[in-house]
Design a protein around this motif. Structure first.
Motif, PDB file in Angstrom:
ATOM      1  N   ILE A 113      -8.926  23.358  26.369  1.00  0.00           N
ATOM      2  CA  ILE A 113     -10.344  22.998  26.167  1.00  0.00           C
ATOM      3  C   ILE A 113     -10.921  23.782  24.989  1.00  0.00           C
ATOM      4  O   ILE A 113     -11.678  23.245  24.165  1.00  0.00           O
ATOM      5  CB  ILE A 113     -11.131  23.259  27.457  1.00  0.00           C
ATOM      6  CG1 ILE A 113     -10.691  22.286  28.554  1.00  0.00           C
ATOM      7  CG2 ILE A 113     -12.628  23.129  27.217  1.00  0.00           C
ATOM      8  CD1 ILE A 113     -11.308  22.562  29.912  1.00  0.00           C
ATOM      9  N   GLY A 114     -10.560  25.063  24.898  1.00  0.00           N
ATOM     10  CA  GLY A 114     -11.052  25.851  23.775  1.00  0.00           C
ATOM     11  C   GLY A 114     -10.552  25.341  22.440  1.00  0.00           C
ATOM     12  O   GLY A 114     -11.298  25.288  21.450  1.00  0.00           O
ATOM     13  N   LEU A 115      -9.281  24.917  22.388  1.00  0.00           N
ATOM     14  CA  LEU A 115      -8.737  24.377  21.141  1.00  0.00           C
ATOM     15  C   LEU A 115      -9.421  23.081  20.744  1.00  0.00           C
ATOM     16  O   LEU A 115      -9.739  22.860  19.581  1.00  0.00           O
ATOM     17  CB  LEU A 115      -7.230  24.157  21.300  1.00  0.00           C
ATOM     18  CG  LEU A 115      -6.369  25.420  21.477  1.00  0.00           C
ATOM     19  CD1 LEU A 115      -4.920  25.040  21.686  1.00  0.00           C
ATOM     20  CD2 LEU A 115      -6.519  26.339  20.271  1.00  0.00           C
ATOM     21  N   VAL A 116      -9.649  22.207  21.732  1.00  0.00           N
ATOM     22  CA  VAL A 116     -10.322  20.940  21.422  1.00  0.00           C
ATOM     23  C   VAL A 116     -11.762  21.184  20.984  1.00  0.00           C
ATOM     24  O   VAL A 116     -12.259  20.559  20.029  1.00  0.00           O
ATOM     25  CB  VAL A 116     -10.265  20.009  22.647  1.00  0.00           C
ATOM     26  CG1 VAL A 116     -11.120  18.761  22.412  1.00  0.00           C
ATOM     27  CG2 VAL A 116      -8.832  19.619  22.949  1.00  0.00           C
ATOM     28  N   ALA A 117     -12.450  22.096  21.656  1.00  0.00           N
ATOM     29  CA  ALA A 117     -13.858  22.363  21.322  1.00  0.00           C
ATOM     30  C   ALA A 117     -14.008  22.937  19.926  1.00  0.00           C
ATOM     31  O   ALA A 117     -15.012  22.688  19.252  1.00  0.00           O
ATOM     32  CB  ALA A 117     -14.459  23.316  22.350  1.00  0.00           C
ATOM     33  N   THR A 118     -13.044  23.708  19.452  1.00  0.00           N
ATOM     34  CA  THR A 118     -13.125  24.305  18.112  1.00  0.00           C
ATOM     35  C   THR A 118     -12.432  23.480  17.044  1.00  0.00           C
ATOM     36  O   THR A 118     -12.430  23.873  15.880  1.00  0.00           O
ATOM     37  CB  THR A 118     -12.510  25.711  18.131  1.00  0.00           C
ATOM     38  OG1 THR A 118     -11.152  25.637  18.595  1.00  0.00           O
ATOM     39  CG2 THR A 118     -13.309  26.628  19.038  1.00  0.00           C
ATOM     40  N   SER A 119     -11.848  22.334  17.432  1.00  0.00           N
ATOM     41  CA  SER A 119     -11.162  21.479  16.463  1.00  0.00           C
ATOM     42  C   SER A 119     -11.924  20.205  16.154  1.00  0.00           C
ATOM     43  O   SER A 119     -11.767  19.648  15.068  1.00  0.00           O
ATOM     44  CB  SER A 119      -9.755  21.116  16.977  1.00  0.00           C
ATOM     45  OG  SER A 119      -8.976  22.277  17.164  1.00  0.00           O
ATOM     46  N   VAL A 120     -12.739  19.709  17.058  1.00  0.00           N
ATOM     47  CA  VAL A 120     -13.484  18.466  16.872  1.00  0.00           C
ATOM     48  C   VAL A 120     -14.942  18.817  16.588  1.00  0.00           C
ATOM     49  O   VAL A 120     -15.571  19.581  17.335  1.00  0.00           O
ATOM     50  CB  VAL A 120     -13.373  17.571  18.121  1.00  0.00           C
ATOM     51  CG1 VAL A 120     -14.153  16.280  17.916  1.00  0.00           C
ATOM     52  CG2 VAL A 120     -11.918  17.265  18.422  1.00  0.00           C
ATOM     53  N   HIS A 121     -15.497  18.244  15.518  1.00  0.00           N
ATOM     54  CA  HIS A 121     -16.860  18.571  15.090  1.00  0.00           C
ATOM     55  C   HIS A 121     -17.593  17.273  14.791  1.00  0.00           C
ATOM     56  O   HIS A 121     -17.079  16.406  14.070  1.00  0.00           O
ATOM     57  CB  HIS A 121     -16.840  19.449  13.834  1.00  0.00           C
ATOM     58  CG  HIS A 121     -15.961  20.661  13.973  1.00  0.00           C
ATOM     59  ND1 HIS A 121     -16.374  21.820  14.584  1.00  0.00           N
ATOM     60  CD2 HIS A 121     -14.670  20.868  13.587  1.00  0.00           C
ATOM     61  CE1 HIS A 121     -15.391  22.707  14.561  1.00  0.00           C
ATOM     62  NE2 HIS A 121     -14.346  22.154  13.962  1.00  0.00           N
ATOM     63  N   LEU A 122     -18.793  17.152  15.342  1.00  0.00           N
ATOM     64  CA  LEU A 122     -19.661  16.003  15.083  1.00  0.00           C
ATOM     65  C   LEU A 122     -20.769  16.462  14.134  1.00  0.00           C
ATOM     66  O   LEU A 122     -21.625  17.260  14.504  1.00  0.00           O
ATOM     67  CB  LEU A 122     -20.252  15.475  16.392  1.00  0.00           C
ATOM     68  CG  LEU A 122     -21.166  14.248  16.256  1.00  0.00           C
ATOM     69  CD1 LEU A 122     -20.400  13.071  15.659  1.00  0.00           C
ATOM     70  CD2 LEU A 122     -21.757  13.867  17.603  1.00  0.00           C
ATOM     71  N   ILE A 123     -20.748  15.958  12.922  1.00  0.00           N
ATOM     72  CA  ILE A 123     -21.698  16.356  11.878  1.00  0.00           C
ATOM     73  C   ILE A 123     -22.745  15.262  11.733  1.00  0.00           C
ATOM     74  O   ILE A 123     -22.408  14.078  11.569  1.00  0.00           O
ATOM     75  CB  ILE A 123     -20.967  16.602  10.550  1.00  0.00           C
ATOM     76  CG1 ILE A 123     -19.875  17.667  10.757  1.00  0.00           C
ATOM     77  CG2 ILE A 123     -21.933  17.031   9.460  1.00  0.00           C
ATOM     78  CD1 ILE A 123     -19.021  17.907   9.549  1.00  0.00           C
ATOM     79  N   GLY A 124     -24.027  15.623  11.800  1.00  0.00           N
ATOM     80  CA  GLY A 124     -25.123  14.672  11.742  1.00  0.00           C
ATOM     81  C   GLY A 124     -25.282  14.031  10.382  1.00  0.00           C
ATOM     82  O   GLY A 124     -24.702  14.470   9.383  1.00  0.00           O
ATOM     83  N   PRO A 125     -26.110  12.971  10.301  1.00  0.00           N
ATOM     84  CA  PRO A 125     -26.272  12.249   9.028  1.00  0.00           C
ATOM     85  C   PRO A 125     -26.940  13.077   7.936  1.00  0.00           C
ATOM     86  O   PRO A 125     -26.756  12.796   6.758  1.00  0.00           O
ATOM     87  CB  PRO A 125     -27.137  11.044   9.415  1.00  0.00           C
ATOM     88  CG  PRO A 125     -27.816  11.457  10.683  1.00  0.00           C
ATOM     89  CD  PRO A 125     -26.874  12.372  11.387  1.00  0.00           C
TER      90      PRO A 125
END
Length: 385
Positions: A113-125
């Protein structure tokens, strides 16, 4: 230390054969052989000895000896009743159906879970993000769902690049920012600078403190622009607009030279006043200048009026001259009559030069005097003239 002190005191009591606070003493003979509060044929009464092993025997209320103390003591201290000692329940991690522990799987799940949380990023418009690999800048992420290496291999710093940021100079409302104008006067200026991020990588890594750099560039540009402007222009709306435009352009050139990654959106002057120490004298000067302007405007209006009248008379004379050239005698006689009519209409005296002429009464002056019941004087030319 208190635990060991109490433990030593209990050992000394047990070896000395004195009475224990949990029952009778451990010595032979006397009252110490019989537990406190017991009678022959009765079960022992009194508090149970905590140093003895747990169990339902009545010996739990006898005085302890040194063997009992060390036998019931584990490597980490005295064993408590109901703990991990003999006969007590032991805590175990829940087991899987195969008999293996869930602990390794829980650790693996937490790490995943820690690896996924620090690997996937949602950047706003309106956002961008800079990626640092092992502490060094590598790339910039655009808006959207982005994937990077997990922490701590890559770290991501998200920043709002489209949002408008503003800085007020000076920072406090009570502070004064005195700037020297082009005509060697001081003016108290307060203004707002609005900006946003043009290049996130330059903004993050080119300069140490971008916000402080924007403040310094704004102040330098404002001082340079006002130094080329007269005092009166800083108070007028048109002069302020020119200063604001010039300051924005100067700031942008300076920040681009620094590669600060900043876009200057606009500059707005909020206040342009004289210094507080000379505000009364300055108001007097303004009143005097306004009076001088009013007098100059009045003089200009009178001059324009006289000039227009002279031009009109010159144009009329040109027309008369054209008629005079066509009929000189008639024009001369007409001019004479018009001139005499204009002159005599403004005088109170009437001169009659022709003989045997009876003046027409009442003349204008005589009529006015008759209304005031005063005699009128008529002057006639002597006969023979």
């Amino acid at each position: 230390m208190r635990i060991f002190d109490g433990f030593g005191q209990r050992i000394s009591l047990a070896m000395a054969g004195k009475k224990s606070p949990w029952g009778g003493g451990s010595g032979q003979g006397g009252d110490g052989d019989k537990p406190t509060g017991t009678e022959s044929g009765d079960k022992p009464k009194g508090p149970r000895n905590p140093w003895l092993p747990p169990g339902g025997s009545d010996e739990g209320r006898r005085a302890p000896n040194i063997e009992d103390i060390f036998k019931n003591r584990g490597p980490e201290g005295p064993r408590r009743s109901g703990g991990g000692g003999p006969g007590g329940p032991n805590f175990r991690f829940p087991q899987r159906p195969g008999g293996k522990s869930w602990f390794p799987l829980a650790v693996i799940a937490i790490v995943g879970i820690g690896l996924v949380a620090t690997s996937v990023h949602l950047i706003g418009p309106q956002q961008q993000a800079v990626v640092k690999t092992l502490g060094d800048y590598t790339r910039t992420l655009q808006p959207g769902l982005r994937i990077t290496a997990p922490f701590p291999i890559e770290t991501v710093d998200v920043e709002d690049v489209e949002g408008v940021r503003s800085v007020r100079i000076p920072g406090g409302d009570s502070q004064a920012k005195l700037i020297l104008t082009g005509d060697q006067n001081l003016v108290d200026l307060s203004y707002i600078v609005r900006w946003n991020i043009k290049d996130l990588a330059d903004f993050k890594f080119r300069i140490v403190d971008p916000i402080d750099t924007v403040n310094e560039a704004a102040e330098a540009a404002m001082r340079a622009s006002v130094a080329e402007t007269q005092l009166d222009e800083t108070f007028s709306g048109q002069g302020r607009a020119a200063i604001e435009q010039d300051v924005r352009e100067r700031m942008q050139r300076t920040l681009d030279g620094y590669r600060a990654g900043v876009r200057v959106l606009g500059v707005e002057i909020e206040k342009a006043d004289p210094p507080a120490q000379v505000v009364d004298a300055f108001r007097d000067v303004q009143v005097a200048e306004q009076n001088a302007d009013a007098a100059r405007n009045q003089a200009r209006g009178y001059a324009q009026q006289v000039l227009a009248q002279a031009e009109g008379e010159a144009e009329a004379f040109d027309k008369v001259y054209e008629q005079y050239r066509l009929a000189p005698q008639v024009t001369r006689q007409r001019l004479y009559y018009e001139t005499m009519e204009r002159v005599l209409s403004q005088t109170d005296k009437t001169i009659v030069e022709t003989d045997n002429v009876t003046p027409y009464l009442p003349l204008p002056e005589i009529q006015r005097r008759a209304q005031r019941t005063a005699p009128d004087t008529v002057v006639t030319a002597p006969e023979g003239q």
